[in-house]
Write an enzyme that holds these catalytic residues in place. Structure first.
Site, PDB file in Angstrom:
ATOM      1  N   ARG A 158     -45.881 -37.357 -21.681  1.00  0.00           N
ATOM      2  CA  ARG A 158     -45.248 -38.151 -20.633  1.00  0.00           C
ATOM      3  C   ARG A 158     -44.467 -37.241 -19.690  1.00  0.00           C
ATOM      4  NH1 ARG A 158     -42.127 -42.246 -24.557  1.00  0.00           N
ATOM      5  NH2 ARG A 158     -42.262 -40.396 -25.868  1.00  0.00           N
ATOM      6  N   LYS A 183     -38.110 -36.988 -23.608  1.00  0.00           N
ATOM      7  CA  LYS A 183     -37.605 -36.798 -24.962  1.00  0.00           C
ATOM      8  C   LYS A 183     -36.332 -35.964 -24.970  1.00  0.00           C
ATOM      9  CE  LYS A 183     -38.952 -38.327 -28.169  1.00  0.00           C
ATOM     10  NZ  LYS A 183     -38.643 -39.705 -28.660  1.00  0.00           N
ATOM     11  N   TYR A 242     -34.139 -39.973 -23.250  1.00  0.00           N
ATOM     12  CA  TYR A 242     -33.907 -40.444 -24.619  1.00  0.00           C
ATOM     13  C   TYR A 242     -33.179 -39.349 -25.382  1.00  0.00           C
ATOM     14  CZ  TYR A 242     -37.158 -44.345 -24.019  1.00  0.00           C
ATOM     15  OH  TYR A 242     -37.765 -45.493 -23.589  1.00  0.00           O
ATOM     16  N   HIS A 302     -31.313 -40.259 -28.908  1.00  0.00           N
ATOM     17  CA  HIS A 302     -31.312 -40.615 -30.342  1.00  0.00           C
ATOM     18  C   HIS A 302     -30.393 -39.674 -31.139  1.00  0.00           C
ATOM     19  CE1 HIS A 302     -34.603 -43.367 -29.554  1.00  0.00           C
ATOM     20  NE2 HIS A 302     -35.292 -42.408 -28.999  1.00  0.00           N
ATOM     21  N   GLU A 309     -31.781 -45.008 -24.458  1.00  0.00           N
ATOM     22  CA  GLU A 309     -31.873 -46.043 -25.496  1.00  0.00           C
ATOM     23  C   GLU A 309     -30.585 -46.825 -25.720  1.00  0.00           C
ATOM     24  OE1 GLU A 309     -31.958 -42.786 -26.110  1.00  0.00           O
ATOM     25  OE2 GLU A 309     -30.578 -42.317 -27.759  1.00  0.00           O
ATOM     26  N   SER A 358     -40.796 -49.388 -26.635  1.00  0.00           N
ATOM     27  CA  SER A 358     -40.907 -50.158 -27.886  1.00  0.00           C
ATOM     28  C   SER A 358     -42.133 -51.063 -27.826  1.00  0.00           C
ATOM     29  CB  SER A 358     -39.631 -50.980 -28.114  1.00  0.00           C
ATOM     30  OG  SER A 358     -38.561 -50.116 -28.411  1.00  0.00           O
ATOM     31  N   ASP A 362     -36.331 -60.243 -40.515  1.00  0.00           N
ATOM     32  CA  ASP A 362     -35.237 -59.848 -39.627  1.00  0.00           C
ATOM     33  C   ASP A 362     -33.928 -60.363 -40.219  1.00  0.00           C
ATOM     34  OD1 ASP A 362     -35.301 -58.802 -36.410  1.00  0.00           O
ATOM     35  OD2 ASP A 362     -33.429 -59.705 -37.109  1.00  0.00           O
ATOM     36  N   ARG A 383     -33.171 -64.815 -34.258  1.00  0.00           N
ATOM     37  CA  ARG A 383     -34.401 -64.086 -33.903  1.00  0.00           C
ATOM     38  C   ARG A 383     -35.600 -64.652 -34.680  1.00  0.00           C
ATOM     39  NH1 ARG A 383     -37.011 -62.558 -29.935  1.00  0.00           N
ATOM     40  NH2 ARG A 383     -38.721 -61.171 -30.480  1.00  0.00           N
ATOM     41  N   VAL A 430     -36.578 -51.656 -37.316  1.00  0.00           N
ATOM     42  CA  VAL A 430     -35.169 -52.097 -37.243  1.00  0.00           C
ATOM     43  C   VAL A 430     -34.388 -51.191 -36.303  1.00  0.00           C
ATOM     44  CG1 VAL A 430     -33.030 -52.137 -38.617  1.00  0.00           C
ATOM     45  CG2 VAL A 430     -35.126 -53.158 -39.520  1.00  0.00           C
ATOM     46  N   ASP A 433     -37.210 -42.442 -35.129  1.00  0.00           N
ATOM     47  CA  ASP A 433     -36.421 -41.724 -34.112  1.00  0.00           C
ATOM     48  C   ASP A 433     -34.923 -41.908 -34.338  1.00  0.00           C
ATOM     49  OD1 ASP A 433     -36.443 -44.390 -33.367  1.00  0.00           O
ATOM     50  OD2 ASP A 433     -36.951 -44.032 -31.271  1.00  0.00           O
ATOM     51  N   ALA A 455     -42.104 -39.523 -33.986  1.00  0.00           N
ATOM     52  CA  ALA A 455     -40.933 -40.035 -33.254  1.00  0.00           C
ATOM     53  C   ALA A 455     -41.195 -40.211 -31.763  1.00  0.00           C
ATOM     54  CB  ALA A 455     -39.748 -39.094 -33.471  1.00  0.00           C
TER      55      ALA A 455
HETATM   56  N1  LIG Z   1     -41.267 -43.739 -32.961  1.00  0.00           N
HETATM   57  C1  LIG Z   1     -41.356 -43.987 -31.665  1.00  0.00           C
HETATM   58  O1  LIG Z   1     -42.124 -43.347 -30.942  1.00  0.00           O
HETATM   59  C2  LIG Z   1     -40.570 -45.079 -31.055  1.00  0.00           C
HETATM   60  C3  LIG Z   1     -39.544 -45.630 -31.764  1.00  0.00           C
HETATM   61  N2  LIG Z   1     -38.835 -46.701 -31.276  1.00  0.00           N
HETATM   62  C4  LIG Z   1     -37.769 -47.189 -32.131  1.00  0.00           C
HETATM   63  O2  LIG Z   1     -38.115 -48.401 -32.785  1.00  0.00           O
HETATM   64  C5  LIG Z   1     -36.912 -49.000 -33.267  1.00  0.00           C
HETATM   65  C6  LIG Z   1     -36.903 -50.489 -32.937  1.00  0.00           C
HETATM   66  O3  LIG Z   1     -36.724 -50.656 -31.546  1.00  0.00           O
HETATM   67  P1  LIG Z   1     -36.719 -52.091 -30.840  1.00  0.00           P
HETATM   68  O4  LIG Z   1     -37.710 -52.994 -31.435  1.00  0.00           O
HETATM   69  O5  LIG Z   1     -36.763 -51.847 -29.392  1.00  0.00           O
HETATM   70  O6  LIG Z   1     -35.271 -52.629 -31.201  1.00  0.00           O
HETATM   71  P2  LIG Z   1     -34.752 -54.128 -31.064  1.00  0.00           P
HETATM   72  O7  LIG Z   1     -33.284 -54.040 -30.896  1.00  0.00           O
HETATM   73  O8  LIG Z   1     -35.548 -54.883 -30.055  1.00  0.00           O
HETATM   74  O9  LIG Z   1     -35.105 -54.772 -32.476  1.00  0.00           O
HETATM   75  C7  LIG Z   1     -34.473 -54.389 -33.658  1.00  0.00           C
HETATM   76  C8  LIG Z   1     -34.484 -55.574 -34.607  1.00  0.00           C
HETATM   77  O10 LIG Z   1     -33.980 -55.135 -35.854  1.00  0.00           O
HETATM   78  C9  LIG Z   1     -33.291 -56.237 -36.410  1.00  0.00           C
HETATM   79  N3  LIG Z   1     -32.438 -55.793 -37.508  1.00  0.00           N
HETATM   80  C10 LIG Z   1     -31.231 -55.157 -37.449  1.00  0.00           C
HETATM   81  N4  LIG Z   1     -30.795 -54.934 -38.700  1.00  0.00           N
HETATM   82  C11 LIG Z   1     -31.751 -55.405 -39.556  1.00  0.00           C
HETATM   83  C12 LIG Z   1     -31.888 -55.456 -40.952  1.00  0.00           C
HETATM   84  N5  LIG Z   1     -30.933 -54.978 -41.782  1.00  0.00           N
HETATM   85  N6  LIG Z   1     -32.997 -56.023 -41.478  1.00  0.00           N
HETATM   86  C13 LIG Z   1     -33.978 -56.511 -40.683  1.00  0.00           C
HETATM   87  N7  LIG Z   1     -33.893 -56.502 -39.339  1.00  0.00           N
HETATM   88  C14 LIG Z   1     -32.801 -55.951 -38.781  1.00  0.00           C
HETATM   89  C15 LIG Z   1     -32.536 -56.816 -35.217  1.00  0.00           C
HETATM   90  O11 LIG Z   1     -32.097 -58.149 -35.482  1.00  0.00           O
HETATM   91  C16 LIG Z   1     -33.611 -56.735 -34.137  1.00  0.00           C
HETATM   92  O12 LIG Z   1     -34.372 -57.930 -34.056  1.00  0.00           O
HETATM   93  C17 LIG Z   1     -35.780 -48.191 -32.613  1.00  0.00           C
HETATM   94  O13 LIG Z   1     -35.298 -47.231 -33.515  1.00  0.00           O
HETATM   95  C18 LIG Z   1     -36.478 -47.521 -31.452  1.00  0.00           C
HETATM   96  O14 LIG Z   1     -35.800 -46.379 -30.974  1.00  0.00           O
HETATM   97  C19 LIG Z   1     -39.119 -47.250 -30.054  1.00  0.00           C
HETATM   98  C20 LIG Z   1     -40.117 -46.712 -29.290  1.00  0.00           C
HETATM   99  C21 LIG Z   1     -40.885 -45.544 -29.708  1.00  0.00           C
HETATM  100  C1  LIG Z   2     -38.119 -44.382 -27.573  1.00  0.00           C
HETATM  101  C2  LIG Z   2     -38.587 -43.007 -27.727  1.00  0.00           C
HETATM  102  O1  LIG Z   2     -37.911 -42.199 -28.279  1.00  0.00           O
HETATM  103  C3  LIG Z   2     -39.873 -42.641 -27.217  1.00  0.00           C
HETATM  104  O2  LIG Z   2     -40.498 -43.414 -26.485  1.00  0.00           O
HETATM  105  O3  LIG Z   2     -40.334 -41.525 -27.513  1.00  0.00           O
END
Ligand SMILES: NC(=O)C1=CN([C@@H]2O[C@H](COP(=O)(O)OP(=O)(O)OC[C@H]3O[C@@H](n4cnc5c(N)ncnc54)[C@H](O)[C@@H]3O)[C@@H](O)[C@H]2O)C=CC1
Ligand SMILES: CC(=O)C(=O)O
Length: 377
Positions: free
Chosen positions: A15, A75, A94, A96, A118, A133, A197, A202, A238, A269, A299
């Site tokens: 990207r 990143k 980003y 993290h 983020e 996401s 969740d 939610r 989460v 991440d 990540a």
């Molecule tokens: N690996 C990668 O390339 C990427 C990673 N991500 C990551 O994915 C993760 C999720 O992001 P989003 O969905 O945007 O966040 P979000 O805030 O939209 O959703 C998170 C959800 O987790 C729930 N939650 C919180 N504590 C909880 C628990 N103890 N048990 C169950 N559910 C719980 C919340 O209620 C919420 O619905 C983040 O860490 C984000 O940075 C996002 C994009 C790319």
């Molecule tokens: C959210 C994030 O860290 C990514 O898109 O790589």
């Protein structure tokens, strides 16, 4: 303001933080943009495209970092980039930080004003995280399906099943943006989907969106243990903004998963929600096997679909970056509460509470860390 766009250097990160269209947006209102040579190539934007848009192409990353007032990245900077940090440099990317202690320390020590995509937040939504996401959630189901194939180390399950044979079971922990998008794809692939969740509200929304195409469960250790045990594909989704992800899936739970099951811990991440996902993997070598289970913990998942991701990301980041450029960082964060929440480090302090708490720093609010600068506007 002079905006600098370095080429991303993380493994398979294709990207770029600004498209040629974004360059035009900055130039139209009187700013200048410098772009490191070939920064856009991975996303399909050539050096000529940037020159035609009015940017200057620069050969060396060091020069881009040294000249720019604001560096826009995708990143988090890698350790080889810390040498470019300097007091007052604006870094918009980003970060993290809860999972990146060395970076947090370097930003703090060098007095960089670091605004993390983020944690920019409006009404409990994260507008600069959402599009990535969406991408990662959609990819998670697709990638999981691929690694469930026997030839990729999986148990040899087709998520859709066929008439007379059970569908594969997908358990998604976290029903936010990643979770919802993973569910859309998993349902589309024909899987039997459960979403867990912590928020009853939610879960109600998810029930309204998907009806009886999914099962919903409240997040508690027993429900998680049972749903993990029966999952063919487990997706970690989460988020507690800014904070290290809670380790909700314990090693003992992974041990009793079926051999050849797959875990895609998208939340890696922020440190990941699965105890056995103990390190980040790369697109070059995305999986490892532990207790017979395939673990995927990349990540920067959206980096593998850079054309889609770059456009989706810059659609949302550029309007905020323009506010910073037009008003200056101090006025921009004073007038925009969403942007203020993005400031993770400034004035030699850690200014985001969850990051400070997780990394053991004193939390200093932005208003205090930048007291003199804000008083002067
Ligand atoms: N690996 C990668 O390339 C990427 C990673 N991500 C990551 O994915 C993760 C999720 O992001 P989003 O969905 O945007 O966040 P979000 O805030 O939209 O959703 C998170 C959800 O987790 C729930 N939650 C919180 N504590 C909880 C628990 N103890 N048990 C169950 N559910 C719980 C919340 O209620 C919420 O619905 C983040 O860490 C984000 O940075 C996002 C994009 C790319
Ligand atoms: C959210 C994030 O860290 C990514 O898109 O790589």
């Amino acid at each position: 303001m002079l905006i600098g766009i370095p080429k991303e250097i993380k493994n398979n990160e294709n990207r770029v933080a600004l498209t040629p269209a974004g360059v035009v947006s900055f130039l139209t209102v009187g700013h200048k943009v410098i772009v490191e040579k070939d920064a856009g190539i991975g996303s399909g934007f050539t050096n000529e495209d940037y020159i035609n848009a009015g940017a200057e192409i620069i050969d060396s990353a060091a020069t881009v970092w040294a000249k720019a007032d604001m560096i826009m990245k995708v990143k988090e900077p890698l350790s080889s980039e810390y040498q470019y940090f300097r007091p007052g440099l604006i870094l918009f990317t980003y970060l993290h930080l809860a999972a990146e202690p060395a970076l947090a320390q370097a930003l703090k020590e060098k007095g960089v004003i670091a605004v993390a995509y983020e944690t920019v937040a409006i009404n409990k939504t994260l507008p600069l995280l959402t599009p990535m996401s969406e991408v990662a959630g959609r990819m998670a189901a697709q990638i999981g399906a691929q690694f469930l194939q026997k030839n990729n180390g999986g148990q040899g399950i087709l998520l859709a099943g066929v008439p007379g044979v059970n569908r594969g079971k997908v358990t998604i922990i976290g029903g936010g943006i990643v979770g919802t998008n993973a569910a859309k794809m998993a349902i589309g692939l024909g899987a039997d989907v459960t979403i867990i969740d912590l928020s009853a509200e939610r879960l109600r929304q998810l029930d309204d969106i998907f009806g009886n195409q999914i099962k919903t469960l409240m997040s508690n250790p027993l429900n998680i243990a049972e749903a993990v045990e029966e999952a063919d594909l487990l997706i970690g989704a989460v988020l507690i903004p800014g904070a290290k992800a809670p380790k909700l899936v314990k090693e003992a739970m992974v041990k009793i998963m079926k051999p050849g099951s797959v875990i895609v811990d998208v939340a890696i991440d922020q440190g990941g929600i699965v105890e056995t996902c103990d390190h980040i993997t790369t697109h070059d070598n995305p999986t490892f096997i532990k207790h017979g289970v395939v673990h995927y913990s990349v990540a920067n998942m959206p980096g593998a679909v850079p054309r889609t991701s770059t456009i989706a990301l810059t659609n949302v980041t550029v309007p905020y970056a323009l506010q910073i450029a037009n008003k200056g960082i101090f006025k921009a964060i004073t007038e925009n509460a969403a942007l203020l929440l993005g400031v993770n480090a400034a004035g030699g302090e850690i200014t985001y509470e969850a990051v400070a708490k997780d990394l053991g720093y004193e939390y200093v609010p932005v208003e205090k860390a930048l007291e003199k600068e804000l008083a002067a506007i």
